[in-house]
Design a protein around this motif. Sequence first.
Motif, mmCIF file in Angstrom:
data_model
loop_
_atom_site.group_PDB
_atom_site.id
_atom_site.type_symbol
_atom_site.label_atom_id
_atom_site.label_comp_id
_atom_site.label_asym_id
_atom_site.label_seq_id
_atom_site.Cartn_x
_atom_site.Cartn_y
_atom_site.Cartn_z
ATOM 1 N N GLU A 1 3.794 0.928 10.449
ATOM 2 C CA GLU A 1 3.385 1.730 9.727
ATOM 3 C C GLU A 1 4.233 1.905 8.163
ATOM 4 N N GLU A 2 5.591 1.681 8.428
ATOM 5 C CA GLU A 2 6.420 1.875 7.302
ATOM 6 C C GLU A 2 6.267 0.785 6.508
ATOM 7 N N ALA A 3 6.127 -0.215 6.904
ATOM 8 C CA ALA A 3 6.065 -1.809 6.163
ATOM 9 C C ALA A 3 4.669 -1.753 5.402
ATOM 10 N N ALA A 4 3.538 -1.091 5.820
ATOM 11 C CA ALA A 4 2.173 -1.178 5.541
ATOM 12 C C ALA A 4 2.539 -0.122 4.297
ATOM 13 N N ASP A 5 3.020 0.920 4.422
ATOM 14 C CA ASP A 5 3.122 1.981 3.621
ATOM 15 C C ASP A 5 3.870 1.518 2.391
ATOM 16 N N SER A 6 4.992 0.755 2.350
ATOM 17 C CA SER A 6 6.166 0.085 1.508
ATOM 18 C C SER A 6 5.196 -0.912 0.655
ATOM 19 N N VAL A 7 4.316 -1.860 1.434
ATOM 20 C CA VAL A 7 3.383 -2.791 0.918
ATOM 21 C C VAL A 7 2.226 -2.135 -0.238
ATOM 22 N N SER A 8 1.906 -0.960 0.345
ATOM 23 C CA SER A 8 0.858 -0.192 -0.291
ATOM 24 C C SER A 8 1.666 0.240 -1.830
ATOM 25 N N LEU B 1 4.228 -0.579 -3.124
ATOM 26 C CA LEU B 1 4.433 -1.973 -3.910
ATOM 27 C C LEU B 1 3.260 -2.554 -4.902
ATOM 28 N N HIS B 2 2.224 -2.575 -4.157
ATOM 29 C CA HIS B 2 1.049 -3.103 -4.634
ATOM 30 C C HIS B 2 0.476 -1.991 -5.715
#
Length: 96
Positions: A67-74, A76-77
């Motif tokens: 979840e944290e990685a998905a949030d970070s990618v979001s 960053l995007h």
Amino acid sequence: MTTTVLAQGFWTTTGQIAGLFVLFALSFLLSIVFLELLLRSEKWWRQRREAKNLRQTTSAALQRIDEEAADSVSRLHAAYWQAQQRIRDEVNGRNQ
């Protein structure tokens, strides 16, 4: 005759005592084996519980990381698109 009767009584009594000793020794050994099996069984169940708890903890940690990685990618995007939009605005501003 009396000696024969006494000898038979002695060996009978000695045999009974030896038999009782063997029975006690066997029952003691069987109780040790039973207790060892019981302890191993308890250890096995404890290890299963610990493994289950470890799997649950690991799964929760991996889910949190995901979840944290998905949030970070979001994030960053979104930052990438904002930067790209600013660059377009600057380029369009210079060209006009």
